[in-house]
Write an enzyme that holds these catalytic residues in place. Structure first.
Site, PDB file in Angstrom:
ATOM      1  N   LYS A 174      -5.146   0.448   6.153  1.00  0.00           N
ATOM      2  CA  LYS A 174      -3.790   0.507   5.607  1.00  0.00           C
ATOM      3  C   LYS A 174      -3.877   1.404   4.378  1.00  0.00           C
ATOM      4  CE  LYS A 174      -0.320  -2.045   3.090  1.00  0.00           C
ATOM      5  NZ  LYS A 174       0.188  -3.328   2.575  1.00  0.00           N
TER       6      LYS A 174
ATOM      7  N   THR B 154       3.752 -11.584  -0.108  1.00  0.00           N
ATOM      8  CA  THR B 154       4.277 -12.411  -1.189  1.00  0.00           C
ATOM      9  C   THR B 154       5.337 -13.403  -0.721  1.00  0.00           C
ATOM     10  OG1 THR B 154       3.943 -10.460  -2.558  1.00  0.00           O
ATOM     11  CG2 THR B 154       5.143 -12.266  -3.560  1.00  0.00           C
TER      12      THR B 154
END
Lengths: 257, 65
Positions: free
Chosen positions: A96, A207
């Site tokens: 990523k 998150t």
């Protein structure tokens, strides 16, 4: 089934591993979400390898694919080196790719991103670029060798949800064959369902799950919302219209006066 | 010999990268190492000699999003 660089992936939810209240809650959230891919990072070690070793063992025990990131990298050479070090540790060509351009918004430096993507693709990496929702940047990343795109929908950790649906729609429309994963900015399951209804292939979260009151339950809620959005896209949704349309047939209506 | 290890200057007598890791009690297959901005593969550490002021990075897996 979702296909990423030739790998068949059973879940359309990719889950980050940061900021959970405890390793046990992280493990349970991963299991409950039924995700097949988790993101991880690399950091400087101070405890002779023991900190990283413990985390590494925990991740391997989950039995899911690992997508290492270059989080926190602000330059091309830094990101490229971090990717190479990640490949050394995790034994995967997946990366990523993050090249951060702004401290406040954590938005990608798209120029550095394209350059790093080209270098890494040339070295055999399978790059998952964390990018903005800019269509031209998306084109450049594909030219650089990326076969997956990961546009943000809002700044990392903001929980703001999709801020520019038109841009996301345009990317989807222009690249119908490219796997598209919304990365960053999702706050609620309804946000995830919305981008999946646009036809995106998957959602990457961290998150919104880790910071929830009950991360394990939230992980499952997101998994359901993502599947629901994906199914709805496939089923074909109605376009909104201004005026009412009676859902009950008018023919045969009783006349009482 | 003065080495910059994970951003901190340290005086350590080590001829090679693997010797340095051993002296610092770093061990495990999960370590990644770089010297002066270049990756040094696991199998190359024993043959990688260190010089004064080399910048060494030792990274391990960590939580990430």
């Amino acid at each position: 089934m979702l296909n990423l660089y030739g790998a068949e992936i059973a879940s359309r939810l990719l889950l980050g591993t940061a900021r959970y209240p405890s390793p046990a809650i992280l493990t349970e959230a991963v299991q409950r979400s039924q995700t097949a891919i988790v993101t991880v990072s690399l950091r400087r070690e101070t405890a002779g390898g023991r900190n990283g070793g413990g985390f590494f063992d925990m991740i391997r025990a989950l039995g899911v694919r690992v997508l290492p990131n270059t989080a926190g990298c602000h330059g091309v050479s830094e990101a490229v080196l971090t990717a190479k070090m990640a490949r050394e540790v995790f034994q995967t060509n997946w990366i990523k790719l993050e090249v951060i351009g702004n401290h406040d918004t954590l938005q990608p430096d798209v120029f550095g991103l394209v350059e790093a993507a080209r270098i890494l693709s040339g070295e055999g990496f399978e790059v998952f670029p964390y990018t903005t929702d800019d269509l031209v940047v998306a084109e450049r990343l594909l030219e650089a060798g990326c076969k997956v795109l990961m546009p943000w929908c809002a700044p990392i950790g903001s929980a703001a949800g999709p801020l520019n649906l038109s841009a996301l729609r345009a990317i989807r429309g222009h690249f119908p064959e490219v796997p598209l994963i919304v990365d960053a900015g999702i706050g609620r399951p309804s946000h995830a369902a919305t981008v999946m209804e646009l036809g995106f292939d998957a959602v990457l979260l961290n998150t919104a799950v880790a910071g929830a009151g009950d991360p394990v339950s939230m992980a499952e809620a997101f998994a359901r919302a993502i599947e629901a959005g994906h199914q709805a896209f496939g089923a074909g949704m109605l376009e909104p219209r201004e005026m009412a349309v009676p859902s009950t047939p008018v023919i045969g209506t009783a006349v009482f006066a | 010999m003065r080495l910059i290890i994970n951003g901190e200057a340290q005086n350590i007598c080590a001829k090679t990268l693997s010797e340095l890791l051993s002296l610092m009690e770093y061990e495990g297959e999960w370590l990644a190492t770089a010297v002066n901005g270049e990756l040094v593969h696991r199998e190359e550490r024993a043959g990688h000699t260190l010089d004064e002021n080399d910048r060494i990075e030792i990274l391990t897996p960590m939580q990430g999003g």
